[in-house]
Design a protein around this motif. Structure first.
Motif, short mmCIF file in Angstrom:
data_model
loop_
_atom_site.label_atom_id
_atom_site.label_comp_id
_atom_site.label_asym_id
_atom_site.label_seq_id
_atom_site.Cartn_x
_atom_site.Cartn_y
_atom_site.Cartn_z
N ARG A 192 -15.95 -32.70 26.67
CA ARG A 192 -14.62 -33.05 26.19
C ARG A 192 -13.75 -33.34 27.39
NH1 ARG A 192 -11.42 -28.91 27.40
NH2 ARG A 192 -12.34 -26.83 27.61
N PRO A 193 -12.62 -33.98 27.21
CA PRO A 193 -11.70 -34.22 28.33
C PRO A 193 -11.13 -32.91 28.86
CG PRO A 193 -11.22 -35.67 26.49
CD PRO A 193 -12.21 -34.68 25.98
N LEU A 194 -10.85 -32.89 30.11
CA LEU A 194 -10.28 -31.69 30.70
C LEU A 194 -8.86 -31.46 30.20
CD1 LEU A 194 -11.49 -32.12 34.39
CD2 LEU A 194 -12.54 -30.80 32.54
#
Length: 898
Positions: A192-194
């Motif tokens: 997932r995106p940070l």
């Protein structure tokens, strides 16, 4: 000879002058003439330097003219060359030249050195390079002369090998085998995106001032502050990943240095050398050859006879060592450690109570274990002892780590024994007084197999292994004696009766028809010796429907309520309690059928002459319903060792009590206190059946059966207690004594009888049991158990197991001599007693008292005849009870009593 041109540009390969002349050796010649003044001395030494320049001591330069060269055969490049550059000239020839020519001689400058030279030959060396205007060297030193005649060998230098050229490896193209996928899966990847977060705090909290003040710790004790974590139930979450490990073998380099055997020249003749007939006749007609053959024939015949009579290849040193070892020879007598057995799970911190070798299989030994507790410690740890299993461990020499079998018992085993006729049957005695029987027949193949088959996992399909198969099997007992009718104390000794006889319920020995060990004999400290029969047929009908445990052999299922066949009680007439036996022994042994052979011989004599023999009952009638023959001449006495160190001799056949008219054990024929502690060993000699080795307390003694005047051998008290003893099975005069300090004393009666020939430490713990076994014709082992559950196997050295010439007769003579001495002592005792009574009678006569009544010969005869008639009636009653005599048979003729 004209002066040769300079040849410095030529480099000779082998030149003695070049080896001897060097710039480093310039010794001072002490043979120069001494002059009066220092100036003349310096001048003469300076003039003499031209002969010694660049020369070692004893070597001088010299110029020889062509005439001198021709006179001495030293012509340059003709008689002497660069390669062959030296000659040996007689000293006398040089002296004659100097005498004839005087100062004109080329050797005159070295006249004194030549005259002082002690040898007869002088070495003259040719200087091919003509250095310092001199063309020859003269050697006046014996050491340099030897160096020139025998120069050292100089090996040519080894050619230098070129180092191997480096060949860089060639890279190969990448071939995908699928490993990059696994590596890619094992790498961490973002799913997932940070998440980005901004944290801010108010300035009020940042710049707030802190106020501190001093307080007393005693005034306000509750002002301590503990900072707790924000989340008390915080747990670290574990994330599982799949990883792979590639196992690769280690690369190792090894080398071996072999012994280089230098080559030797050898020759082989393939064809015989043939001669013509004339040459053969000429050789055969030679008188010297005929004389040589005539004188050599008797010596050759004598040598051939000696080769036939005497073995030239026999090792005389071994025979010499054999005789030397008979009386304390120089042979090695130390016991060598062969193997040791210990189980960390079952034998650690336990005491080895008994050790027995398998009667048939080599390399199989069994040991019983018990808790190392005293009486009070056992009571305190009763709950632990009940839970802990009591085991007998059977070991094999092929697997010293894991036992072959584990025999379970209801309680700790203090003694056990293999059946010699059927080694699969084992009998044991428990601490609670019960007798246990095992049958290991179903596991016989496991014991015989060296590997045991308990580690071979290839027998099963992968992931379908039976884990119980790889474990040591635990074997449950298949028979147990009744607790109420057995012993009331720990069974300290147990053994099987020999297979050639058995006893009935009245204790009479009969011939065994089965030739099997079917009866047991046990001893315990409850003042009893019990006989057991494993063929008991007193079956309880309800027992048949009882479900027996699985994997338990049905060999002794009929022994549901196993009771003893015969009880032998041991009452003592002296105050202090009855006899408490610890060790027992009988004269009959396995394989010794001398009693049956004697019965057969007497029966043959009775048939030949019916008047022979005293036993006049119905001959040919069975003594019991089974048709067994009564063995009248078998020795039924038992030698007993007690807890109080007493030696007791008693008959196991019960006798009828005159008061109660019941069969009871007869009183001990003889007993005496011989040791200062409990008797721990009573072993019969394997060579003399009437010799007993009795050990216990702090010493041991050797007794002969039926000689009760004293011991044949008695030692002084040791500083440590004696735990066990064992005879050597191959040497009559050797035995071993195990002591509580962990050492073993080795005794040899032929060497010395007051001290052991060797004391060897076996363990740091107390030794408890010792047993000897002949494994092979050239190997003998001793099993020694200690108080920490370890079984030590020691190998007996050659000097202690090999019987020497005449040893049996020497030991027999020693025992006979000691027996005669004890008989003489007994006769002297009787004589002194009779002398004492006679003195008392004479003293009574002198005092005027009536003399005691002395029976006459007629009165003695009358009393003896009456006793004999009573014996005949008693014998007839016993025979009728045994079924050997009918009621209608005639009474034995009585002896007339006048």
């Amino acid at each position: 000879m004209s002066k040769p041109t300079s040849r410095s540009s030529q480099k000779p390969t082998s030149n003695s002058a070049s080896r001897l002349s060097n710039n480093s050796a310039k010794p001072r010649d002490n043979s120069a003439p001494k002059l009066g003044s220092k100036q003349n001395t310096k001048k003469s030494l300076h003039q003499f330097d031209e002969y010694t320049i660049d020369c070692p001591a004893g070597l001088y330069r010299l110029f020889l003219a062509s005439g001198t060269q021709a006179a001495f055969n030293l012509r340059s490049d003709e008689d002497i060359t660069q390669e062959d550059n030296y000659r040996s000239v007689p000293k006398q020839t040089i002296l004659d030249d100097m005498t004839n020519k005087q100062a004109l001689s080329d050797f005159s400058p070295l006249r004194k050195q030549i005259e002082d030279f002690t040898e007869d030959e002088i070495i003259v060396v040719y200087d091919y390079e003509f250095q310092h205007d001199k063309n020859f060297y003269i050697c006046l030193s014996p050491a340099l002369k030897e160096f020139i005649l025998n120069p050292p060998l100089i090996l040519p230098p080894e050619p230098q090998r070129e180092p191997p050229k480096y060949v860089p490896p060639v890279s190969k193209p990448w071939v995908s085998m699928g490993s990059e996928k696994k590596i890619d899966e094992a790498n961490f990847k973002d799913t997932r995106p940070l998440v980005k977060s901004d944290l801010k705090i108010s300035k009020f909290h940042l710049f707030r001032e802190a106020k501190f003040k001093d307080i007393e710790s005693d005034d306000k004790k509750d002002w301590n502050v503990s900072i707790q974590p924000f989340e008390s139930n915080f747990e670290t979450k574990m994330v599982e990943i799949d990883t792979a490990v590639q196992a690769a073998p280690f690369l190792s380099d090894s080398s071996a240095q072999t012994i280089w055997r230098y080559p030797k020249n050898a020759s082989t003749q393939y064809e015989p050398r043939l001669m013509e007939s004339k040459e053969c006749e000429k050789i055969l007609a030679n008188e010297d050859l005929k004389d040589f053959i005539t004188t050599s024939i008797p010596e050759l015949e004598s040598a051939l006879e000696q080769n036939v009579i005497f073995n030239a290849f026999e090792n005389d040193w071994e025979l010499l060592g054999d005789e030397m070892s008979s009386i304390g020879g120089p042979g090695d007598m130390h016991l060598k450690e062969y193997q040791s057995f210990s189980d960390i799970h079952n034998s650690k911190n336990k005491i080895v109570t008994c050790v027995q070798w398998h009667p048939e299989l080599k390399g199989i030994v069994a040991m019983s274990l018990a808790e190392n507790y005293t009486l009070y410690e056992r009571l305190d740890n009763m709950s632990k002892t009940v839970i802990t299993p009591s085991l007998i461990l059977i070991w094999s020499f092929f697997d010293p780590i894991q036992p072959k079998l584990l025999l379970e018992a209801p309680d700790d085993i203090f003694s056990f024994a293999f059946s010699t006729s059927d080694p699969n049957i084992i009998a044991g005695g428990c601490i609670n007084g019960q007798v246990v029987l095992w049958d290991i027949g179903p596991w016989e193949e496991r014991i015989k197999n060296p590997r045991g088959d308990h580690r071979d996992k290839d027998l099963f399909i992968p992931k379908f292994e039976d884990e119980s198969f790889f474990q040591t099997p635990r074997i449950r007992y298949c028979a147990l004696s009744s607790l109420e009718s057995g012993h009331n104390a720990p069974i300290t000794d147990i053994f099987w009766l020999p297979d050639h006889f058995e006893i009935d319920r009245l204790g009479f020995p009969t011939e065994s028809k089965e030739d099997k060990n079917c009866q047991l004999m046990t001893a315990a400290s409850d003042n009893q010796i019990l006989f057991w029969d494993t063929r008991s047929k007193t079956l309880n009908q309800k027992r048949k429907d009882l479900d027996l445990p699985m994997n338990v052999p049905q060999t002794f299922k009929h022994l549901s309520n196993w009771r003893p066949l015969l009880k032998v009680t041991l009452p003592c007439s002296d105050p202090g309690g009855d006899f408490a036996p610890t060790k027992i022994s009988i004269s009959e042994s396995q394989g010794d059928k001398s009693a049956i052979e004697l019965e057969d011989k007497l029966e043959i004599e009775k048939r030949e002459d019916g008047n022979k023999g005293q036993f006049v009952s119905g001959v040919g009638k069975p003594s019991s319903g089974k048709g067994s023959r009564l063995l009248q001449h078998l020795n039924t006495r038992i030698s007993i060792g007690t807890e109080d160190g007493q030696f007791v001799y008693v008959d196991w056949i019960p006798q009828k009590d005159a008061d109660t008219n019941k069969l009871t054990t007869s009183k001990a024929e003889w007993y005496q206190s011989i040791l200062d502690g409990p008797i721990t060993a009573m072993k019969r000699s394997p060579f003399f059946k009437d010799i007993l080795l009795i050990a216990g307390g702090t010493g041991f003694q050797i007794w002969k059966e039926k000689i009760f005047s004293g011991a044949l051998l008695q030692t002084k008290s040791f500083s440590k207690r004696v735990c066990d003893a064992e005879w050597s099975p191959t040497r009559p005069g050797v035995f071993f004594i195990a002591k509580s300090d962990g050492s073993v004393d080795i005794w040899d009666l032929l060497d010395r009888t007051h001290v052991p020939i060797l004391t060897q430490s076996i363990s740091i713990h107390k030794l408890t049991f010792i047993s000897c076994k002949i494994v092979a014709s050239n190997q003998q082992l001793i099993a020694i158990g200690d108080s920490m559950g370890t079984l030590h196997i020691m190998e007996v050295p050659w000097s202690l197991r090999r019987i020497v010439s005449g040893e049996f007769q020497a030991v027999k003579s020693y025992l006979t001599r000691e027996s005669d001495r004890r008989e003489y002592v007994k006769q002297r005792w009787d004589f002194r007693e009779e002398e004492k009574r006679e003195l008392e009678r004479q003293a009574a006569l002198k005092a005027g008292l009536g003399p005691p009544h002395i029976p006459t010969e007629d009165e003695i005869t009358f009393r003896l005849r009456g006793e004999y008639n009573e014996y005949l009636h008693f014998e007839a009653a016993i025979l009728r009870e045994l079924g050997l005599k009918d009621e209608d048979d005639d009474q034995p003729p009585a002896v007339a009593v006048n």
